[in-house]
Design an enzyme around this catalytic site. Structure first.
Site, PDB file in Angstrom:
ATOM      1  CB  SER A  80      14.912  -3.728   3.197  1.00  0.00           C
ATOM      2  OG  SER A  80      15.819  -4.700   2.767  1.00  0.00           O
ATOM      3  CE  LYS A  92      18.158  -3.726   0.758  1.00  0.00           C
ATOM      4  NZ  LYS A  92      18.779  -4.766  -0.059  1.00  0.00           N
ATOM      5  CE  LYS A 151      10.476  -3.210   1.289  1.00  0.00           C
ATOM      6  NZ  LYS A 151      11.708  -3.735   1.862  1.00  0.00           N
TER       7      LYS A 151
HETATM    8  P1  NAD Z   1       8.781 -12.295   0.668  1.00  0.00           P
HETATM    9  O1  NAD Z   1       7.535 -11.540   0.467  1.00  0.00           O
HETATM   10  O2  NAD Z   1       9.115 -13.427  -0.237  1.00  0.00           O
HETATM   11  O3  NAD Z   1       8.847 -12.864   2.184  1.00  0.00           O
HETATM   12  C1  NAD Z   1       8.291 -12.228   3.308  1.00  0.00           C
HETATM   13  C2  NAD Z   1       7.696 -13.302   4.203  1.00  0.00           C
HETATM   14  O4  NAD Z   1       7.199 -12.691   5.406  1.00  0.00           O
HETATM   15  C3  NAD Z   1       6.509 -14.022   3.547  1.00  0.00           C
HETATM   16  O5  NAD Z   1       6.695 -15.423   3.606  1.00  0.00           O
HETATM   17  C4  NAD Z   1       5.305 -13.563   4.366  1.00  0.00           C
HETATM   18  O6  NAD Z   1       4.289 -14.528   4.446  1.00  0.00           O
HETATM   19  C5  NAD Z   1       5.969 -13.312   5.721  1.00  0.00           C
HETATM   20  N1  NAD Z   1       5.196 -12.432   6.580  1.00  0.00           N
HETATM   21  C6  NAD Z   1       4.577 -11.263   6.248  1.00  0.00           C
HETATM   22  N2  NAD Z   1       3.975 -10.739   7.327  1.00  0.00           N
HETATM   23  C7  NAD Z   1       4.205 -11.597   8.361  1.00  0.00           C
HETATM   24  C8  NAD Z   1       3.847 -11.599   9.726  1.00  0.00           C
HETATM   25  N3  NAD Z   1       3.117 -10.602  10.250  1.00  0.00           N
HETATM   26  N4  NAD Z   1       4.240 -12.630  10.495  1.00  0.00           N
HETATM   27  C9  NAD Z   1       4.985 -13.645   9.961  1.00  0.00           C
HETATM   28  N5  NAD Z   1       5.360 -13.700   8.669  1.00  0.00           N
HETATM   29  C10 NAD Z   1       4.978 -12.679   7.887  1.00  0.00           C
HETATM   30  O7  NAD Z   1       9.947 -11.202   0.664  1.00  0.00           O
HETATM   31  P2  NAD Z   1      11.526 -11.458   0.489  1.00  0.00           P
HETATM   32  O8  NAD Z   1      11.869 -11.278  -0.938  1.00  0.00           O
HETATM   33  O9  NAD Z   1      11.929 -12.689   1.221  1.00  0.00           O
HETATM   34  O10 NAD Z   1      12.074 -10.149   1.241  1.00  0.00           O
HETATM   35  C11 NAD Z   1      12.108 -10.040   2.649  1.00  0.00           C
HETATM   36  C12 NAD Z   1      12.862  -8.756   3.013  1.00  0.00           C
HETATM   37  O11 NAD Z   1      14.183  -8.822   2.486  1.00  0.00           O
HETATM   38  C13 NAD Z   1      12.213  -7.489   2.416  1.00  0.00           C
HETATM   39  O12 NAD Z   1      12.352  -6.428   3.320  1.00  0.00           O
HETATM   40  C14 NAD Z   1      13.033  -7.255   1.165  1.00  0.00           C
HETATM   41  O13 NAD Z   1      13.037  -5.900   0.782  1.00  0.00           O
HETATM   42  C15 NAD Z   1      14.414  -7.727   1.625  1.00  0.00           C
HETATM   43  N6  NAD Z   1      15.320  -8.173   0.546  1.00  0.00           N
HETATM   44  C16 NAD Z   1      14.876  -8.998  -0.445  1.00  0.00           C
HETATM   45  C17 NAD Z   1      15.760  -9.405  -1.444  1.00  0.00           C
HETATM   46  C18 NAD Z   1      15.329 -10.309  -2.583  1.00  0.00           C
HETATM   47  O14 NAD Z   1      16.100 -10.457  -3.546  1.00  0.00           O
HETATM   48  N7  NAD Z   1      14.154 -10.919  -2.530  1.00  0.00           N
HETATM   49  C19 NAD Z   1      17.088  -8.979  -1.413  1.00  0.00           C
HETATM   50  C20 NAD Z   1      17.522  -8.170  -0.369  1.00  0.00           C
HETATM   51  C21 NAD Z   1      16.624  -7.772   0.619  1.00  0.00           C
END
Ligand code: NAD
Length: 303
Positions: free
Chosen positions: A100, A175, A243
């Site tokens: 997102s 979104k 965010k």
């Molecule tokens: P998270 O923080 O658990 O996962 C993000 C991952 O990206 C982490 O494992 C981190 O180490 C990795 N990362 C960060 N920078 C990196 C880089 N430069 N290279 C490689 N890996 C890297 O977050 P999440 O909850 O999995 O969310 C991910 C996305 O999905 C976000 O944009 C969030 O807003 C969206 N989202 C999350 C949810 C939810 O319920 N958690 C629901 C819908 C959408």
């Protein structure tokens, strides 16, 4: 003869990305995975994925790139940074960013891809970690129709509701709209539960009644246990929701739209982060209202 499934590079293996990658593997796709953190990579490699080295290498060695990263700066780094995925930009290539992020960043990626004869879809999701695990996410897609059709079999593995919303950036626009609604509803549910609890009614009964009428909401259905027990293991972290609201206000500024209710929610979320609660699930926003009222919903539950 069945067609060979494209190989997939999957970058970003957090709460959402890891189960999404797992579902793609279970559906028979070969994956090269990459994260800046070792642990989730190790887990997926033990299940049959190949460990990637850099975004550029992952992109060069696979047919389709899927990313699930926190926000625009990480997406820019992974695609456009040194050793970034776009070093392998080539004609006919497809990328699907499911993070997102700001709609403007998604448009920039799509323009760069298009200039090289490739396609970049923005395909953020809703449905949370439970939806990611079950493969029942809602996916909102921006980009070219032909690229959408090409991505559909992969998106269908990860999601149950998949909607092509329009051109590049349209998925991210939808979104932020989604996140405005979810944030405002969390705040409304929080106000109601704190009010009822402090007025002496068991919040479980309040929830039962709300869910049977016009006030019924998916937020209370999916986060009922969090609100009533006062335990806020994420889920979706407040920090990430803040965010998303930042992206919503950026879009609102660009389009001359006011978001007064979302502004209040944004202030509470910012206060929660400043007070060390950014890692709570977003339903933990209720703790800010509880502090102001001097009453805990969980203390009144079952009373
Ligand atoms: P998270 O923080 O658990 O996962 C993000 C991952 O990206 C982490 O494992 C981190 O180490 C990795 N990362 C960060 N920078 C990196 C880089 N430069 N290279 C490689 N890996 C890297 O977050 P999440 O909850 O999995 O969310 C991910 C996305 O999905 C976000 O944009 C969030 O807003 C969206 N989202 C999350 C949810 C939810 O319920 N958690 C629901 C819908 C959408």
């Amino acid at each position: 003869m069945t067609e060979r499934k494209p190989s997939i590079g999957f970058i970003g293996l957090g709460i959402m990305g890891a189960p999404m990658a797992r579902n793609l593997m279970a559906a028979g796709y070969e994956l090269i995975v990459l994260d800046v953190v070792q642990a989730p990579m190790g887990a997926l490699v033990a299940e049959g994925a190949t460990a990637g080295r850099t975004p550029a290498q992952v992109a060069a060695d696979t047919d389709v790139l899927v990313t699930m990263l926190p926000d625009s700066p990480q997406v820019e780094e992974v695609y456009l940074g040194s050793n970034g995925a776009y070093e392998a930009l080539r004609e006919g290539w497809l990328t699907i960013d499911m993070s997102s992020i700001a709609p403007g960043t998604a448009r920039t990626l799509a323009e760069r891809a298009s200039a090289a004869g490739a396609d970049a879809l923005d395909a953020p999701v809703s449905g949370g970690d439970k939806g990611a695990i079950a493969g029942t996410l809602s996916v909102m897609v921006g980009g070219e129709e032909a690229a959408f059709e090409r991505a559909l079999p992969m998106l269908e593995v990860m999601g149950a509701t998949i909607v092509h919303c329009g051109p590049a950036g349209a998925g991210q626009v939808v979104k932020v709209c989604n996140q405005v609604v979810v944030g405002v509803v969390i705040e409304a549910v929080s106000e109601a539960l704190v009010l009822g609890a402090k007025a002496g009614v068991d919040p479980a009964r309040i929830a039962d009644v709300l869910q049977g009428g016009l006030a019924a909401t998916k937020v209370l259905e999916m986060r009922r246990d969090n609100f009533l027990s006062g335990s806020f293991e994420p889920g979706f972290r407040i920090e990430l929701h803040l965010k998303d609201l930042k992206n919503a206000f950026e879009l609102a500024r660009d389009t001359d739209v006011v978001l007064p209710a979302a502004a209040i929610v944004e202030q509470f979320m910012r206060a929660a982060v400043v007070n060390g609660r950014g890692d709570l699930d977003h339903s933990g926003l209720v703790t800010m209202l509880e502090d102001l009222a001097g009453a805990r919903v969980s203390d009144a539950t079952g009373r």
